[in-house]
Design a protein around this motif. Structure first.
Motif, PDB file in Angstrom:
ATOM      1  N   ILE A 175      -5.052  10.637   1.401  1.00 31.14           N
ATOM      2  CA  ILE A 175      -4.476  11.783   0.688  1.00 31.14           C
ATOM      3  C   ILE A 175      -4.321  12.998   1.601  1.00 31.14           C
ATOM      4  CG2 ILE A 175      -4.874  13.441  -1.178  1.00 31.14           C
ATOM      5  CD1 ILE A 175      -6.424  11.187  -2.641  1.00 31.14           C
ATOM      6  N   GLN A 176      -5.396  13.343   2.300  1.00 32.29           N
ATOM      7  CA  GLN A 176      -5.403  14.586   3.064  1.00 32.29           C
ATOM      8  C   GLN A 176      -4.664  14.502   4.392  1.00 32.29           C
ATOM      9  OE1 GLN A 176      -9.595  15.486   3.360  1.00 32.29           O
ATOM     10  NE2 GLN A 176      -9.835  15.703   1.139  1.00 32.29           N
ATOM     11  N   GLN A 177      -4.811  13.388   5.081  1.00 29.63           N
ATOM     12  CA  GLN A 177      -4.197  13.264   6.406  1.00 29.63           C
ATOM     13  C   GLN A 177      -2.789  12.677   6.361  1.00 29.63           C
ATOM     14  OE1 GLN A 177      -5.735  14.629   9.035  1.00 29.63           O
ATOM     15  NE2 GLN A 177      -7.337  15.223   7.573  1.00 29.63           N
ATOM     16  N   HIS A 178      -2.501  11.853   5.378  1.00 29.35           N
ATOM     17  CA  HIS A 178      -1.205  11.169   5.349  1.00 29.35           C
ATOM     18  C   HIS A 178      -0.382  11.487   4.105  1.00 29.35           C
ATOM     19  CE1 HIS A 178      -2.396   8.959   8.921  1.00 29.35           C
ATOM     20  NE2 HIS A 178      -3.531   8.629   8.325  1.00 29.35           N
ATOM     21  N   LYS A 179      -0.899  12.371   3.251  1.00 29.07           N
ATOM     22  CA  LYS A 179      -0.148  12.926   2.109  1.00 29.07           C
ATOM     23  C   LYS A 179       0.321  11.875   1.097  1.00 29.07           C
ATOM     24  CE  LYS A 179      -0.761  16.667   4.413  1.00 29.07           C
ATOM     25  NZ  LYS A 179      -1.944  17.510   4.057  1.00 29.07           N
ATOM     26  N   HIS A 180      -0.429  10.798   0.944  1.00 25.64           N
ATOM     27  CA  HIS A 180      -0.048   9.781  -0.048  1.00 25.64           C
ATOM     28  C   HIS A 180      -0.410  10.268  -1.452  1.00 25.64           C
ATOM     29  CE1 HIS A 180       1.182   6.568   2.641  1.00 25.64           C
ATOM     30  NE2 HIS A 180       0.168   6.910   3.433  1.00 25.64           N
ATOM     31  N   LYS A 181       0.424   9.920  -2.414  1.00 28.42           N
ATOM     32  CA  LYS A 181       0.196  10.321  -3.790  1.00 28.42           C
ATOM     33  C   LYS A 181       0.024   9.122  -4.725  1.00 28.42           C
ATOM     34  CE  LYS A 181       2.630  14.714  -3.323  1.00 28.42           C
ATOM     35  NZ  LYS A 181       1.339  15.462  -3.244  1.00 28.42           N
ATOM     36  N   ARG A 182       0.743   8.042  -4.472  1.00 27.50           N
ATOM     37  CA  ARG A 182       0.559   6.849  -5.296  1.00 27.50           C
ATOM     38  C   ARG A 182      -0.196   5.804  -4.469  1.00 27.50           C
ATOM     39  NH1 ARG A 182       4.687   2.412  -8.129  1.00 27.50           N
ATOM     40  NH2 ARG A 182       3.003   1.383  -9.285  1.00 27.50           N
ATOM     41  N   ILE A 183      -1.496   5.848  -4.608  1.00 31.66           N
ATOM     42  CA  ILE A 183      -2.389   4.923  -3.892  1.00 31.66           C
ATOM     43  C   ILE A 183      -2.980   3.968  -4.931  1.00 31.66           C
ATOM     44  CG2 ILE A 183      -4.404   4.719  -2.396  1.00 31.66           C
ATOM     45  CD1 ILE A 183      -3.989   7.740  -1.746  1.00 31.66           C
ATOM     46  N   VAL A 184      -2.814   2.686  -4.724  1.00 33.84           N
ATOM     47  CA  VAL A 184      -3.249   1.687  -5.699  1.00 33.84           C
ATOM     48  C   VAL A 184      -4.500   0.968  -5.197  1.00 33.84           C
ATOM     49  CG1 VAL A 184      -2.618  -0.373  -7.009  1.00 33.84           C
ATOM     50  CG2 VAL A 184      -0.887   1.365  -6.497  1.00 33.84           C
ATOM     51  N   PHE A 185      -5.470   0.817  -6.076  1.00 34.86           N
ATOM     52  CA  PHE A 185      -6.703   0.087  -5.774  1.00 34.86           C
ATOM     53  C   PHE A 185      -6.495  -1.381  -6.105  1.00 34.86           C
ATOM     54  CE2 PHE A 185     -10.757  -1.771  -6.931  1.00 34.86           C
ATOM     55  CZ  PHE A 185     -11.670  -1.244  -6.028  1.00 34.86           C
ATOM     56  N   LEU A 186      -6.785  -2.270  -5.142  1.00 33.99           N
ATOM     57  CA  LEU A 186      -6.631  -3.708  -5.336  1.00 33.99           C
ATOM     58  C   LEU A 186      -8.001  -4.391  -5.297  1.00 33.99           C
ATOM     59  CD1 LEU A 186      -3.602  -4.430  -2.935  1.00 33.99           C
ATOM     60  CD2 LEU A 186      -3.528  -3.941  -5.390  1.00 33.99           C
ATOM     61  N   GLY A 187      -8.337  -5.102  -6.359  1.00 36.08           N
ATOM     62  CA  GLY A 187      -9.589  -5.852  -6.418  1.00 36.08           C
ATOM     63  C   GLY A 187      -9.346  -7.218  -7.039  1.00 36.08           C
ATOM     64  N   TYR A 188     -10.356  -8.082  -6.982  1.00 36.77           N
ATOM     65  CA  TYR A 188     -10.163  -9.420  -7.539  1.00 36.77           C
ATOM     66  C   TYR A 188     -11.180  -9.765  -8.623  1.00 36.77           C
ATOM     67  CZ  TYR A 188     -14.132 -11.471  -5.033  1.00 36.77           C
ATOM     68  OH  TYR A 188     -15.397 -11.770  -4.593  1.00 36.77           O
ATOM     69  N   ASN A 189     -12.187  -8.908  -8.826  1.00 31.04           N
ATOM     70  CA  ASN A 189     -13.188  -9.209  -9.853  1.00 31.04           C
ATOM     71  C   ASN A 189     -13.832  -7.901 -10.300  1.00 31.04           C
ATOM     72  OD1 ASN A 189     -15.327 -10.045 -11.455  1.00 31.04           O
ATOM     73  ND2 ASN A 189     -15.837 -11.791 -10.162  1.00 31.04           N
ATOM     74  N   ARG A 190     -13.468  -7.446 -11.477  1.00 29.87           N
ATOM     75  CA  ARG A 190     -13.991  -6.177 -12.004  1.00 29.87           C
ATOM     76  C   ARG A 190     -15.494  -6.235 -12.248  1.00 29.87           C
ATOM     77  NH1 ARG A 190     -11.492  -2.078 -15.152  1.00 29.87           N
ATOM     78  NH2 ARG A 190      -9.594  -3.332 -15.320  1.00 29.87           N
ATOM     79  N   ASN A 191     -16.046  -7.433 -12.428  1.00 28.98           N
ATOM     80  CA  ASN A 191     -17.452  -7.579 -12.799  1.00 28.98           C
ATOM     81  C   ASN A 191     -18.414  -7.447 -11.622  1.00 28.98           C
ATOM     82  OD1 ASN A 191     -16.765  -8.051 -15.503  1.00 28.98           O
ATOM     83  ND2 ASN A 191     -16.468 -10.230 -15.122  1.00 28.98           N
ATOM     84  N   LEU A 192     -17.906  -7.484 -10.400  1.00 26.15           N
ATOM     85  CA  LEU A 192     -18.787  -7.379  -9.241  1.00 26.15           C
ATOM     86  C   LEU A 192     -19.281  -5.947  -9.066  1.00 26.15           C
ATOM     87  CD1 LEU A 192     -17.086  -9.612  -6.528  1.00 26.15           C
ATOM     88  CD2 LEU A 192     -19.059 -10.151  -7.955  1.00 26.15           C
ATOM     89  N   TYR A 193     -20.572  -5.803  -8.825  1.00 33.39           N
ATOM     90  CA  TYR A 193     -21.178  -4.485  -8.654  1.00 33.39           C
ATOM     91  C   TYR A 193     -20.491  -3.694  -7.542  1.00 33.39           C
ATOM     92  CZ  TYR A 193     -24.599  -1.020  -7.112  1.00 33.39           C
ATOM     93  OH  TYR A 193     -25.203   0.144  -6.711  1.00 33.39           O
ATOM     94  N   THR A 194     -20.262  -4.339  -6.402  1.00 33.43           N
ATOM     95  CA  THR A 194     -19.676  -3.630  -5.269  1.00 33.43           C
ATOM     96  C   THR A 194     -18.248  -3.191  -5.559  1.00 33.43           C
ATOM     97  OG1 THR A 194     -19.161  -5.815  -4.351  1.00 33.43           O
ATOM     98  CG2 THR A 194     -21.110  -4.690  -3.485  1.00 33.43           C
ATOM     99  N   VAL A 195     -17.477  -4.032  -6.227  1.00 37.21           N
ATOM    100  CA  VAL A 195     -16.085  -3.673  -6.548  1.00 37.21           C
ATOM    101  C   VAL A 195     -16.056  -2.489  -7.504  1.00 37.21           C
ATOM    102  CG1 VAL A 195     -13.957  -4.465  -7.656  1.00 37.21           C
ATOM    103  CG2 VAL A 195     -15.189  -5.984  -6.089  1.00 37.21           C
ATOM    104  N   ARG A 196     -16.937  -2.492  -8.497  1.00 35.48           N
ATOM    105  CA  ARG A 196     -16.977  -1.376  -9.446  1.00 35.48           C
ATOM    106  C   ARG A 196     -17.378  -0.072  -8.751  1.00 35.48           C
ATOM    107  NH1 ARG A 196     -20.047  -4.787 -12.664  1.00 35.48           N
ATOM    108  NH2 ARG A 196     -21.779  -3.300 -12.663  1.00 35.48           N
ATOM    109  N   ALA A 197     -18.358  -0.156  -7.849  1.00 35.41           N
ATOM    110  CA  ALA A 197     -18.808   1.042  -7.131  1.00 35.41           C
ATOM    111  C   ALA A 197     -17.694   1.587  -6.235  1.00 35.41           C
ATOM    112  CB  ALA A 197     -20.051   0.717  -6.298  1.00 35.41           C
ATOM    113  N   ARG A 198     -16.975   0.694  -5.565  1.00 30.92           N
ATOM    114  CA  ARG A 198     -15.889   1.133  -4.695  1.00 30.92           C
ATOM    115  C   ARG A 198     -14.728   1.701  -5.496  1.00 30.92           C
ATOM    116  NH1 ARG A 198     -16.674  -4.338  -1.021  1.00 30.92           N
ATOM    117  NH2 ARG A 198     -18.795  -3.762  -0.358  1.00 30.92           N
TER     118      ARG A 198
END
Length: 337
Positions: A175-198
């Motif tokens: 956001i700050q260095q490259h001025k992106h506005k539409r950044i999409v989060f890609l994951g494969y398992n919502r139930n994983l603790y690490t994926v939820r934290a990230r």
């Protein structure tokens, strides 16, 4: 199937702590006659049967520890496992290694099997922590340390990394260095603790910049990921950057972008959580949040051996959080490392 009563149940009925129940079962002289009477009454009422094998382990030295990981085709888990094995070797111990395939039921059965084979302790990367059955009561005579993901039993030691902070910092960079506005989060398992934290770190960075979070947790294969990215890169306001939750999702996304001829970072930026071999020699080189996989394994193993040597089963375990590092390469839009 009716749930078997546990030591926690006995402690609750008797109005004492689980350590007191354990002392009664072991014939400790530090328990009053009245307390012992309440404990035995609760045991009889519940029909509780202690794990004799686990209790026997206190006096049995097999010089073997157990190690359970979700799977080994992910380099991160393999690196953690190797580090645990190296520490065990230095301590003169052998390692019994198995996988849970990210299934809590399989994980529990494998842990029970290891106890029956007289391991002195276990290091576990838990499966879905919401359904994990790993707890100190069911494995009362076995030292347990979890790494990468915790379990709900706070008596069990855990070693994790700064998942939320690392993801937040990476998205802030986009956001700050490259001025992106539409950044999409890609994951494969919502139930994983690490994926939820990230995801939470990603979400905070987006909201702080007054941008709309957008996520998918369906990237379960290269084919599915390709379809998802194709949709997100179309329309009047296509995604300009992707943040991937782990290196498996990063590989799926990278394959999809290369196969579709999308140029990274000219047309879309890509940043992933977790480094891997070849990430620094691909074209373009990949910007990642690097987590200390080997250090995670070493710290977890050393913590386990410290418990084994001290024969400690604390009421509150140690919970260690290791730092992560944002490694800037070219896929985010930076010109150099």
């Amino acid at each position: 199937m009716e749930r078997k009563p546990t030591m926690n149940d006995v402690a609750r009925i008797a109005g004492v702590g689980t350590m007191t129940v354990s002392r009664v079962l072991n014939g400790s002289a530090n328990v009053t006659e009245e307390t012992a009477r309440r404990v035995y009454h609760a045991i009889e009422k519940l029909g509780y049967r202690p794990n004799e094998m686990a209790r026997a382990l206190r006096s049995l030295k097999s010089r073997t520890i157990g190690l359970i990981v979700p799977y080994l085709y992910d380099q991160f888990f393999a690196t953690c496992a190797h580090a645990v094995n190296m520490v065990a070797r230095d301590q003169g111990y052998s390692v019994m290694l198995t996988t849970s395939n990210n299934d809590p039921h399989t994980e529990y059965e494998e842990a029970q099997s290891m106890v029956q084979r007289h391991v002195e302790g276990m290091v576990i990367i838990p499966a879905d922590i919401r359904k994990s059955r790993i707890n100190q009561s069911d494995f009362s005579g076995t030292h347990i340390v979890t790494m990468d993901r915790p379990v709900h039993d706070s008596r069990i030691d855990s070693v994790q990394v700064q998942n939320q902070r690392g993801a937040r910092r990476a998205v802030q960079h986009l956001i700050q260095q490259h001025k992106h506005k539409r950044i999409v989060f890609l994951g494969y398992n919502r139930n994983l603790y690490t994926v939820r934290a990230r995801f939470e770190g990603y979400r905070r960075a987006m909201l702080e910049a007054r941008l709309e979070p957008e996520a998918t947790f369906e990237c379960s294969s290269e084919e599915v990921t390709a379809e998802i990215l194709s949709t997100m890169l179309q329309g009047k306001a296509p995604a300009t950057a992707f943040f991937t939750a782990n290196n498996l999702t990063t590989r799926y996304a990278l394959h999809a972008l290369v196969d579709s001829g999308v140029k990274v970072p000219d047309e879309v930026a890509l940043v992933g959580f977790d480094d891997f071999e070849l990430a620094d020699i691909l074209h373009p080189t990949l910007t990642v949040v690097r987590q200390p996989a080997a250090e995670l394994g070493r710290v977890a193993a050393n913590l386990l051996f410290d418990r084994i040597k001290r024969s400690e089963f604390p009421e509150e375990g140690s919970h260690v959080v290791l730092p992560v590092e944002l490694v800037l390469r070219r896929s985010c839009g930076c010109k150099g490392r």
